[in-house]
Design an enzyme around this catalytic site. Structure first.
Site, PDB file in Angstrom:
ATOM      1  CE1 TYR A  70      -6.137 -62.276  33.846  1.00 32.36           C
ATOM      2  CE2 TYR A  70      -6.144 -61.507  36.118  1.00 32.36           C
ATOM      3  CZ  TYR A  70      -5.747 -61.354  34.798  1.00 32.36           C
ATOM      4  OH  TYR A  70      -4.961 -60.294  34.442  1.00 32.36           O
ATOM      5  CD  GLU A  72      -2.634 -63.575  31.974  1.00 33.68           C
ATOM      6  OE1 GLU A  72      -1.856 -64.407  32.494  1.00 33.68           O
ATOM      7  OE2 GLU A  72      -2.396 -62.357  31.926  1.00 33.68           O
ATOM      8  CG  ASP A 216     -11.173 -53.126   9.678  1.00 33.41           C
ATOM      9  OD1 ASP A 216     -12.054 -53.731  10.326  1.00 33.41           O
ATOM     10  OD2 ASP A 216     -10.647 -52.071  10.077  1.00 33.41           O
ATOM     11  CB  THR A 242     -17.009 -55.271  15.679  1.00 34.36           C
ATOM     12  OG1 THR A 242     -17.944 -55.015  14.620  1.00 34.36           O
ATOM     13  CG2 THR A 242     -15.901 -54.236  15.655  1.00 34.36           C
ATOM     14  CE  LYS A 245     -18.751 -51.176  13.659  1.00 37.46           C
ATOM     15  NZ  LYS A 245     -17.757 -51.635  14.656  1.00 37.46           N
ATOM     16  NE  ARG A 251     -18.823 -50.926  22.438  1.00 34.66           N
ATOM     17  CZ  ARG A 251     -18.859 -50.354  21.230  1.00 34.66           C
ATOM     18  NH1 ARG A 251     -19.994 -50.330  20.559  1.00 34.66           N
ATOM     19  NH2 ARG A 251     -17.782 -49.818  20.707  1.00 34.66           N
TER      20      ARG A 251
END
Length: 423
Positions: A70, A72, A216, A242, A245, A251
């Site tokens: 974890y 954060e 984008d 992303t 692709k 991903r």
């Protein structure tokens, strides 16, 4: 001193990673699902424009113990202890992304491309602001104003379109709409536009009306990394992308921006739109950025485009109507109507023959077209000769000149000759 030595670990460190036999013993039902999906990917032609095959190194990072952590916050400023080593992984991903794309700042935490766009909007906009983006009927993404998406509910989107004859973006219309509506932000990017975008023209229009420019670039960013497509980074205030692709990573998403917006982007990702970062995915992104910085990846990106152009020409020769008359990228959009089929029916017929692709909106009318890409098959090692063969096979299936058994046999020959993962 190595990272493991610096961490205080003594003795031999045995790597812990994916153990399929352990999964098979503990959960044979799910193991069969994984095996089935692996067989499906390896035995069909994967022509979905948004998909690719990651490297074994990327898969190893995804299946690593970093999935347990974890974390954060950001490197050096976490809300959890024990983040010293995952900080190293994230800093590697950040620095590699900045170097790869020539950006002042990179945030590699977004869980997806949509998460990256949400963060960009959160950093630059307020609910109710006007945004100008490519209309959904012309290839705009859900995050470009769909009423089913947060973008359409929170902001006032105005859609620009494409020239009805050429299918190319109508920059005069973009300029006129920008002057009329005075948007807070101008978005350039598409899920089914096969040509290079003129980022300089968008920058000029944005400056004329005092708007932010958001690129984008989820689809072309892998080509940008390989030098096979123009980069939006010098022109856009914020670039969203992303990491899968064509880029061939895990991903996920990322945001690039100038130094002046870095703090706003980081706060928009965490804590505004996301919680804990997925450290195993960030490590896999670092691996992918490293791979994309190599001459081999540049050669791959060029081959992706060469393959797409040959495939587009082949489809046009077989009678399909290829939008914009061809492609500059990995992506092809084609209308099967001249062969007597609508896109959804064509996709189903092709899937039954082992050819997997998507449908897309066509510039005009309600019918769907076919959207396909060459990133995955190029990763497998296929070249122009195979693209000619695939184009002819695809058309033969749509015309029902071959049955599914015959088509699948030809697909099997191709996939066995070019397996995605070699032992």
């Amino acid at each position: 001193m190595s990272v493991t030595e610096a961490s205080g670990v003594s003795g031999v460190v045995r790597p812990v990673g994916p153990d399929f036999e352990a999964l098979r013993r503990q959960d044979p039902e799910l193991a069969e699902v994984l095996l089935g999906e692996q067989a499906r990917q390896c035995s069909a032609l994967q022509l979905i424009a948004a998909e690719n095959f990651t490297s074994p190194a990327v898969l190893a990072a995804l299946g690593s113990p970093l999935a347990n952590k974890y974390a954060e916050g950001y490197p050096g400023a976490r809300h959890h202890g024990g983040c010293e080593l995952v900080d190293v992984a994230e800093r590697l991903a950040i620095e590699r992304a900045k170097a790869l794309f020539g950006a002042d700042h990179a945030n590699v935490q977004p869980h997806s491309g949509s998460s990256a766009v949400l963060a960009a909007y959160a950093a630059l906009l307020r609910p109710g602001d006007t945004v100008l983006a490519l209309g959904l009927p012309y290839g705009g993404h859900l995050t470009h104003g769909s009423p089913a998406n947060f973008s359409g509910r929170w902001f006032d989107f105005v859609g620009y379109g494409v020239d009805p004859e050429s299918g190319l973006i109508d920059y005069d219309q973009v300029d006129a709409l920008a002057r009329k509506h005075r948007p807070k932000a101008l978005v350039c990017g598409s899920i089914s536009y096969p040509r290079h975008i003129d980022y300089a023209a968008f920058r000029e229009i944005a400056d004329e009306v005092g708007a932010y420019l958001i690129a984008d670039a989820a689809h072309p960013m892998g080509l940008v990394a390989g030098g096979a497509a123009p980069s939006p980074v010098p022109y856009a205030d914020v670039v969203c992308a992303t990491t899968h692709k064509v880029l061939r990573g895990p991903r996920g998403g990322m945001v690039l921006c100038g130094a002046g917006l870095a703090e706003r982007i980081d706060r928009a990702v965490f804590p505004f739109t996301q919680g804990g970062a997925q450290m195993h995915t960030i490590a896999a992104k670092a691996v992918a950025f490293g791979e994309a910085a190599t001459p081999a990846f540049a050669a791959y990106a060029r081959q992706v485009v060469a393959n797409a152009r040959v495939l587009a020409d082949g489809l046009a020769a077989e009678g399909l109507a290829v939008t914009t008359g061809g492609t500059d990228t990995h992506l092809i959009c084609a209308d099967p109507a001249p062969l007597g089929l609508e896109g959804r029916a064509a996709r189903g017929r092709l899937a039954a023959a082992g050819i997997v692709l998507d449908t897309c909106a066509l510039p005009h009318g309600d019918a769907r077209g076919l959207r396909l890409g060459t990133a995955a098959v190029t990763t497998q090692g296929m070249g122009e000769a195979e693209m000619m063969r695939i184009g002819a096979l695809l058309a033969a299936v749509l015309r029902e000149e071959v049955d599914n058994r015959q088509a699948r046999e030809e697909v099997r020959e191709l996939t066995q000759a070019f397996p995605p993962y070699r032992s």
